[in-house]
Design an enzyme around this catalytic site. Structure first.
Site, PDB file in Angstrom:
ATOM      1  CG  ASP A  97      -0.244  -0.392   2.517  1.00 48.98           C
ATOM      2  OD1 ASP A  97       0.991  -0.282   2.595  1.00 48.98           O
ATOM      3  OD2 ASP A  97      -0.941  -0.813   3.463  1.00 48.98           O
ATOM      4  CG  ASP A 109      -8.844  -0.857  12.501  1.00 48.57           C
ATOM      5  OD1 ASP A 109      -7.846  -1.509  12.120  1.00 48.57           O
ATOM      6  OD2 ASP A 109      -9.288   0.135  11.872  1.00 48.57           O
ATOM      7  CG  HIS A 165      -6.066  -1.770   9.244  1.00 45.00           C
ATOM      8  ND1 HIS A 165      -6.136  -0.846  10.261  1.00 45.00           N
ATOM      9  CD2 HIS A 165      -4.805  -1.654   8.741  1.00 45.00           C
ATOM     10  CE1 HIS A 165      -4.988  -0.208  10.368  1.00 45.00           C
ATOM     11  NE2 HIS A 165      -4.146  -0.686   9.457  1.00 45.00           N
ATOM     12  CD  GLU A 195      -8.764   1.635   7.917  1.00 44.35           C
ATOM     13  OE1 GLU A 195      -8.735   0.765   8.799  1.00 44.35           O
ATOM     14  OE2 GLU A 195      -8.160   2.726   8.011  1.00 44.35           O
TER      15      GLU A 195
END
Length: 242
Positions: free
Chosen positions: A68, A136, A138, A143
């Site tokens: 990414d 979280d 991810h 996400e």
């Protein structure tokens, strides 16, 4: 299928992750490597650099694909992932620049950039993909809520992710980009082998959800329950809820 390894220190975690990487480098001719940014894999990259310098392990015919990149900042920005990878790995090994693939997040047509990156990635078989995990759940910048069938795409970043990453931007969330270009969950799942590194108590809930929770897009990493070969290397704090 998860192979979970728990170590005492970050240095031991990094050394264990390197064993997995080294196994691929030694057993396959010029494997395609999937690489990640963030604090989790830095120790692994230090082990790769040390091995290159001391043992002559060569990367001159190896192709790499990163997961990414932030959108909207130039490649030479101090917090771009292109910069991160060069400062933490590529400047110290013999992988030629033309073999290095990091998504371009500063092109005018972001959707075309994502499609082009996916096409390049899909034309290779990634032998091993390095992953971290967000607090979280991810992986890459996929996400919570991101579809399991997603391929490389533009992802709006959650407030939590931007807050977690503000420490790299002088503690100022307003400097953190709001979107990123990222390999999708389906893109990541095509890798033959995965090694995921997580340390710290702030990752424990996400690790628990990934391994023991239901398979749900609320915890994107839970898709890895369907992968045949995932080594998860943790410290005791990250493993504390397993």
């Amino acid at each position: 299928m998860f192979n979970v390894i728990v170590k005492d220190t970050y240095e031991e975690v990094s050394a264990e992750a390197f064993k997995v990487m080294k196994g691929v480098l030694d057993s396959q001719k010029d494997p395609v490597l999937g690489l990640a940014t963030g604090s989790s894999p830095v120790g692994l990259y230090q082990e790769m650099i040390k091995d290159h310098k001391e043992n002559g392990t060569s990367y001159k015919n190896i192709i790499t694909f990163n997961l990414d990149e932030y959108c909207g900042i130039p490649r030479d920005h101090e917090q771009s992932y292109w910069t991160f990878m060069h400062e933490n790995l590529f400047n110290f090994i013999d992988c030629p620049e033309e073999n290095i693939h990091v998504p371009q997040g500063n092109l005018a047509d972001e959707e075309k950039a994502a499609a082009d990156y996916e096409a390049a990635l899909a034309s290779h078989e990634v032998a091993i993909q390095v992953l971290g995990i967000g607090s979280d759940g991810h992986i890459a910048f996929n996400e919570p809520g991101c579809p399991f069938d997603s391929v490389t795409h533009i992802m709006p970043l959650t407030e939590q992710t931007r807050s977690d990453n503000a420490r790299f931007f002088d503690g100022d969330i307003n400097q953190v980009p709001k979107t990123a270009i990222t390999q999708g969950l389906a893109s990541i799942m095509r890798a033959k082998k995965i090694v995921l590194i997580a340390t710290g108590a702030n990752k424990a809930e996400a690790v628990k959800g990934m391994i023991n929770g239901p398979k749900t897009t609320d915890c994107p990493a839970s898709i890895l329950q369907d992968h045949a070969d995932v080594t998860v290397v943790l410290d005791k704090a990250a493993a504390s809820l397993l």
